[in-house]
Every structure is written in C-alpha cells, then in structure tokens.
Scaffold this motif. Structure first.
Motif, PDB file in Angstrom:
ATOM      1  N   PRO A   1       0.820  -1.232   0.000  1.00  0.00           N
ATOM      2  CA  PRO A   1       0.000   0.000   0.000  1.00  0.00           C
ATOM      3  C   PRO A   1       0.846   1.271   0.000  1.00  0.00           C
ATOM      4  O   PRO A   1       0.590   2.189  -0.790  1.00  0.00           O
ATOM      5  CB  PRO A   1      -0.828  -0.137   1.288  1.00  0.00           C
ATOM      6  CG  PRO A   1      -0.913  -1.608   1.519  1.00  0.00           C
ATOM      7  CD  PRO A   1       0.405  -2.172   1.047  1.00  0.00           C
ATOM      8  N   ALA A   2       1.877   1.329   0.844  1.00  0.00           N
ATOM      9  CA  ALA A   2       2.716   2.530   0.900  1.00  0.00           C
ATOM     10  C   ALA A   2       3.523   2.676  -0.383  1.00  0.00           C
ATOM     11  O   ALA A   2       3.681   3.789  -0.912  1.00  0.00           O
ATOM     12  CB  ALA A   2       3.648   2.464   2.112  1.00  0.00           C
ATOM     13  N   MET A   3       4.035   1.564  -0.901  1.00  0.00           N
ATOM     14  CA  MET A   3       4.796   1.621  -2.164  1.00  0.00           C
ATOM     15  C   MET A   3       3.912   2.098  -3.311  1.00  0.00           C
ATOM     16  O   MET A   3       4.291   2.976  -4.085  1.00  0.00           O
ATOM     17  CB  MET A   3       5.354   0.233  -2.500  1.00  0.00           C
ATOM     18  CG  MET A   3       6.524  -0.216  -1.654  1.00  0.00           C
ATOM     19  SD  MET A   3       7.038  -1.905  -2.065  1.00  0.00           S
ATOM     20  CE  MET A   3       7.408  -1.765  -3.816  1.00  0.00           C
ATOM     21  N   ASP A   4       2.730   1.487  -3.413  1.00  0.00           N
ATOM     22  CA  ASP A   4       1.827   1.846  -4.513  1.00  0.00           C
ATOM     23  C   ASP A   4       1.398   3.305  -4.416  1.00  0.00           C
ATOM     24  O   ASP A   4       1.262   3.996  -5.436  1.00  0.00           O
ATOM     25  CB  ASP A   4       0.591   0.936  -4.494  1.00  0.00           C
ATOM     26  CG  ASP A   4       0.945  -0.511  -4.855  1.00  0.00           C
ATOM     27  OD1 ASP A   4       2.071  -0.727  -5.365  1.00  0.00           O
ATOM     28  OD2 ASP A   4       0.123  -1.410  -4.614  1.00  0.00           O
ATOM     29  N   ALA A   5       1.205   3.780  -3.173  1.00  0.00           N
ATOM     30  CA  ALA A   5       0.797   5.174  -2.990  1.00  0.00           C
ATOM     31  C   ALA A   5       1.906   6.110  -3.466  1.00  0.00           C
ATOM     32  O   ALA A   5       1.632   7.124  -4.115  1.00  0.00           O
ATOM     33  CB  ALA A   5       0.476   5.436  -1.517  1.00  0.00           C
ATOM     34  N   HIS A   6       3.154   5.749  -3.150  1.00  0.00           N
ATOM     35  CA  HIS A   6       4.268   6.599  -3.585  1.00  0.00           C
ATOM     36  C   HIS A   6       4.380   6.603  -5.114  1.00  0.00           C
ATOM     37  O   HIS A   6       4.557   7.653  -5.729  1.00  0.00           O
ATOM     38  CB  HIS A   6       5.577   6.137  -2.958  1.00  0.00           C
ATOM     39  CG  HIS A   6       6.736   7.002  -3.346  1.00  0.00           C
ATOM     40  ND1 HIS A   6       6.917   8.273  -2.839  1.00  0.00           N
ATOM     41  CD2 HIS A   6       7.746   6.807  -4.239  1.00  0.00           C
ATOM     42  CE1 HIS A   6       7.987   8.813  -3.381  1.00  0.00           C
ATOM     43  NE2 HIS A   6       8.513   7.944  -4.228  1.00  0.00           N
ATOM     44  N   VAL A   7       4.272   5.410  -5.695  1.00  0.00           N
ATOM     45  CA  VAL A   7       4.350   5.315  -7.160  1.00  0.00           C
ATOM     46  C   VAL A   7       3.229   6.134  -7.797  1.00  0.00           C
ATOM     47  O   VAL A   7       3.465   6.897  -8.745  1.00  0.00           O
ATOM     48  CB  VAL A   7       4.276   3.839  -7.616  1.00  0.00           C
ATOM     49  CG1 VAL A   7       4.096   3.749  -9.132  1.00  0.00           C
ATOM     50  CG2 VAL A   7       5.541   3.086  -7.190  1.00  0.00           C
TER      51      VAL A   7
ATOM     52  N   HIS B   1       1.652   8.671  -6.579  1.00  0.00           N
ATOM     53  CA  HIS B   1       1.894  10.105  -6.383  1.00  0.00           C
ATOM     54  C   HIS B   1       2.918  10.621  -7.405  1.00  0.00           C
ATOM     55  O   HIS B   1       2.694  11.636  -8.069  1.00  0.00           O
ATOM     56  CB  HIS B   1       2.396  10.354  -4.961  1.00  0.00           C
ATOM     57  CG  HIS B   1       2.938  11.733  -4.752  1.00  0.00           C
ATOM     58  ND1 HIS B   1       2.125  12.850  -4.714  1.00  0.00           N
ATOM     59  CD2 HIS B   1       4.205  12.181  -4.612  1.00  0.00           C
ATOM     60  CE1 HIS B   1       2.876  13.924  -4.556  1.00  0.00           C
ATOM     61  NE2 HIS B   1       4.140  13.553  -4.493  1.00  0.00           N
ATOM     62  N   VAL B   2       4.033   9.906  -7.536  1.00  0.00           N
ATOM     63  CA  VAL B   2       5.101  10.365  -8.426  1.00  0.00           C
ATOM     64  C   VAL B   2       4.648  10.314  -9.885  1.00  0.00           C
ATOM     65  O   VAL B   2       4.882  11.253 -10.648  1.00  0.00           O
ATOM     66  CB  VAL B   2       6.384   9.526  -8.211  1.00  0.00           C
ATOM     67  CG1 VAL B   2       7.418   9.822  -9.288  1.00  0.00           C
ATOM     68  CG2 VAL B   2       6.958   9.802  -6.824  1.00  0.00           C
ATOM     69  N   PHE B   3       3.988   9.238 -10.266  1.00  0.00           N
ATOM     70  CA  PHE B   3       3.515   9.143 -11.648  1.00  0.00           C
ATOM     71  C   PHE B   3       2.477  10.225 -11.930  1.00  0.00           C
ATOM     72  O   PHE B   3       2.412  10.754 -13.038  1.00  0.00           O
ATOM     73  CB  PHE B   3       2.944   7.747 -11.935  1.00  0.00           C
ATOM     74  CG  PHE B   3       4.000   6.738 -12.303  1.00  0.00           C
ATOM     75  CD1 PHE B   3       5.044   6.445 -11.436  1.00  0.00           C
ATOM     76  CD2 PHE B   3       3.962   6.078 -13.529  1.00  0.00           C
ATOM     77  CE1 PHE B   3       6.029   5.529 -11.771  1.00  0.00           C
ATOM     78  CE2 PHE B   3       4.939   5.153 -13.881  1.00  0.00           C
ATOM     79  CZ  PHE B   3       5.968   4.873 -13.000  1.00  0.00           C
ATOM     80  N   GLY B   4       1.653  10.536 -10.920  1.00  0.00           N
ATOM     81  CA  GLY B   4       0.671  11.603 -11.084  1.00  0.00           C
ATOM     82  C   GLY B   4       1.354  12.933 -11.360  1.00  0.00           C
ATOM     83  O   GLY B   4       0.999  13.654 -12.291  1.00  0.00           O
TER      84      GLY B   4
END
Lengths: 271, 95
Positions: free
Chosen positions: A216-222, A224-227
């Motif tokens: 969950p934390a990894m996917d959220a970071h990805v 955010h950055v891709f956004g």
C-alpha cells in the motif's frame, strides 16, 4: 578487495539462537540483499565519468557508494551466518553467476539516463519501504544495517522520484525516453515484492517484512510520483521473475566478468 | 542532451561550526529543488554542512571591480571606525 569500512561493525548477535535451518535461510536472504546492492552499485558506478552533467555524475557515484557500503555490511554478516570461513570478498567476488541472488531489475543495463532513473526509482521505492520495516526486525544485525541504510535510501528515493517527475513532465524527448524505459523495465518491478520460498519462511518467522504489507505505501508513492509526472502507471504487465533464485538475464555474466576479473586473475590481490 | 543550458545557481552552506551560510561555489540545475539536491551531492559529501541555501546566479548583483577604488579605498585610513578601543568581555562569543 573491498576497502576498509568507516563504520564500526556492530557486535555479533546471538546467532546460536537460530536453528540450522533458519540460519541457512537467513544466510540466503542476507546474501540476496548483498548481491542486490552490489550489482546495482556496480551498474551505477558505470556512469562515473559519463553522467549527463557533473552534478548528476556525482549524484550517481554517491548512490553507488552508499549501496557498496550497505553491501559490505551485508556480505560480512552473510559470511558470519554461513560460518564456513568464507570472507566478504569470497562471497562478493568468487561465486558463479547462477549463485547470485539479486532480482533481475538491478542487473539491467544503464541504457540512457531515463532507463537508469526508472530502474533506480523502482528499486528505491522497494528498498526504502523494505528497510523501514527491516529496521524493526528481531534480528539485531539486520536491524542495525537497515537503520544505517534507510537514511541513504530515503535520499535515493527522493532523488529518483524528482527525476521521474522531471523526465515525465519535462520535454517531449524526456517523456518519450521515460515511456520507453518504463516499457522495458516495469516488467522487472514485480519480482521485488514476490517472495521466494526462503523469504516466505523468514516472513512467517517474523524476521523479515511481509511484502504484501509494504505494497500500500509503495503503490501510494508510485501513484503520487507518476501523477506528478503526468505518466499513467502501467497496468497488467507480465512480471518477470527468477533472479532471486539464480535464473538471471544474460547481462549478469558480463557484469561479473568485469567485477570478478581482478580476483580471478590475481587471487587474493589486495590494494 | 538539450541545446539550452540549465541556469546557474550559487550555493551557500552552513557548516556545523559556522553560524552563517558561506558561499561555496555554483552549479547548474533546472529548478530550485534540483539545485538543492545537486548542492547536497556536490558540496556536502564530506560532512561539510547542516543547511543549504541556493540562489539563482542572475539574482546576485555584484559591485563593479572598476569601482573598487572609489568604493573601498576611502575606508583605509579611518581607523577610528574600528571598535578596537574596547575590551570585549570573555562571555561574548563570536565577535
């Protein structure tokens, strides 16, 4: 030979508390982490003198050195866990390609700067979040190594994340290069959080983090950055695995040829 | 590689011992965030700093070297402007 380490190695943990089986699993796992940092550190060091600008040349060399520092601590611990008299240098330089346990992602070629950034970003995202949890491991030595490495990894992730955003939301050319790198490298991201049998056993024993819980934390970071980078997160890509079990791409052999040349040619050479 | 150069930034680092930020050099970066990261990588590798400032070089306005005589020489013979006629108490630091 690797050069002497600046930080004092932490005291020997109570290795006798582990059953021979767990100790063997832990050895395999620590070696996997060590190989991962060694190979990625070596890849990044290939940029030295070839970076797009001086500042980024230095940034990549800095990260390579951080990873090599981490790998030394890990190889030393692995040698201790194995208890067969092999040293960190034996483990780093005198094994066969099929005995290396790094995930496929980190052995992929540098490519252009965008490919290096994508590879780094995917690795950093996992590395950082894994170290945060590994820091809480009941294994005192792993926890100590993670405590030192997590600060470095936090910076690596910041660095590669900023570059993902700039390449994605930069010029038409940077975006096209980033898209190309993602098309090649995303397929190697899944292996990082796909546990091997060894990792599953250690996860069940509570010694290493449960990767599913990191997601969950990894996917959220990805996300955010891709956004920020205005790049859609790739979906439904078949994930390549095998590196962590010794099934490598052709690239690893070439890396090892260069990495091991000196020790193979002049056994025991020191400098 | 792009044809256009990234702007130049001046870097100021505050060291552990120092109280003020000191100019340490310059570097290229596309924006302020990247300039601070680059400064970290280029200028703080050996524990030099605890704080970084960057400012785009174009925002620094400098005195003209040709004006040096008019600007600075007149202060040469005005010794009475130096506070050398006072004793500084021991408890006053960083003077």
């Amino acid at each position: 030979m690797l050069r002497p380490m600046q930080v004092a190695p932490s005291e020997t943990p109570a290795l006798n508390n582990y059953s021979p089986e767990v100790r063997q699993q832990l050895f395999a796992y620590v070696l996997q982490l060590a190989d991962t940092s060694l190979i990625l550190g070596h890849r990044l060091s290939e940029w030295c003198g070839h970076g797009p600008i001086l500042e980024q040349d230095l940034a990549m060399a800095n990260i390579a050195l951080d990873l090599l520092g981490e790998t030394r601590s890990l190889f030393q611990y692995a040698a201790e866990l194995e208890g067969q008299g092999r040293t960190e240098d034996d483990l780093a330089f005198l094994r066969l390609a099929t005995e290396y346990r790094n995930p496929l992602l980190v052995e992929q070629p540098n490519g252009d700067f965008a490919a290096t950034i994508v590879r780094q970003f995917l690795f950093d995202t996992f590395h950082y979040h894994c170290l945060v949890e590994l820091h809480k491991s009941p294994d005192a030595q792993l926890a100590a190594i993670a405590e030192k490495a997590v600060k470095e990894a936090a910076y690596h992730l910041k660095w590669s994340s900023e570059w993902m955003i700039r390449l994605g939301d930069g010029t038409a050319e940077s975006r096209q290069r980033l898209d190309k790198a993602l098309a090649t490298l995303w397929r190697y991201s899944g292996e990082l959080t796909t546990p091997t049998a060894t990792e599953q056993a250690l996860q069940a024993a509570g010694i290493i983090p449960d990767y599913a819980a990191l997601r969950p934390a990894m996917d959220a970071h990805v996300a955010h950055v891709f956004g920020e980078a205005t790049v859609p997160v790739p979906q439904g890509v078949f994930m390549m695995t095998g590196g962590k079990e010794g099934r490598h791409s052709e690239h690893l052999g070439y890396i090892l040829a260069e990495l091991q040349y000196m020790q193979r040619t002049y056994p025991g050479l020191k400098w | 590689m792009t044809q256009s150069e990234w702007p130049l930034w001046e870097v100021f680092i505050r060291s552990k011992q120092g109280l003020d930020h000191k100019h340490v050099g310059s570097l290229h970066a596309a924006d302020a965030t990247m300039a601070i990261q680059n400064a970290r990588d280029v200028y703080t590798r050996r524990l030099e700093g605890v704080s970084i400032w960057v400012v785009e070089s174009k925002h620094v306005h400098a005195s003209n070297p040709d004006d040096a005589a008019a600007f600075f020489d007149p202060a040469n013979d005005k010794v009475y402007r130096h506070p050398t006629f006072y004793e500084v108490p021991d408890s006053i630091k960083h003077m």
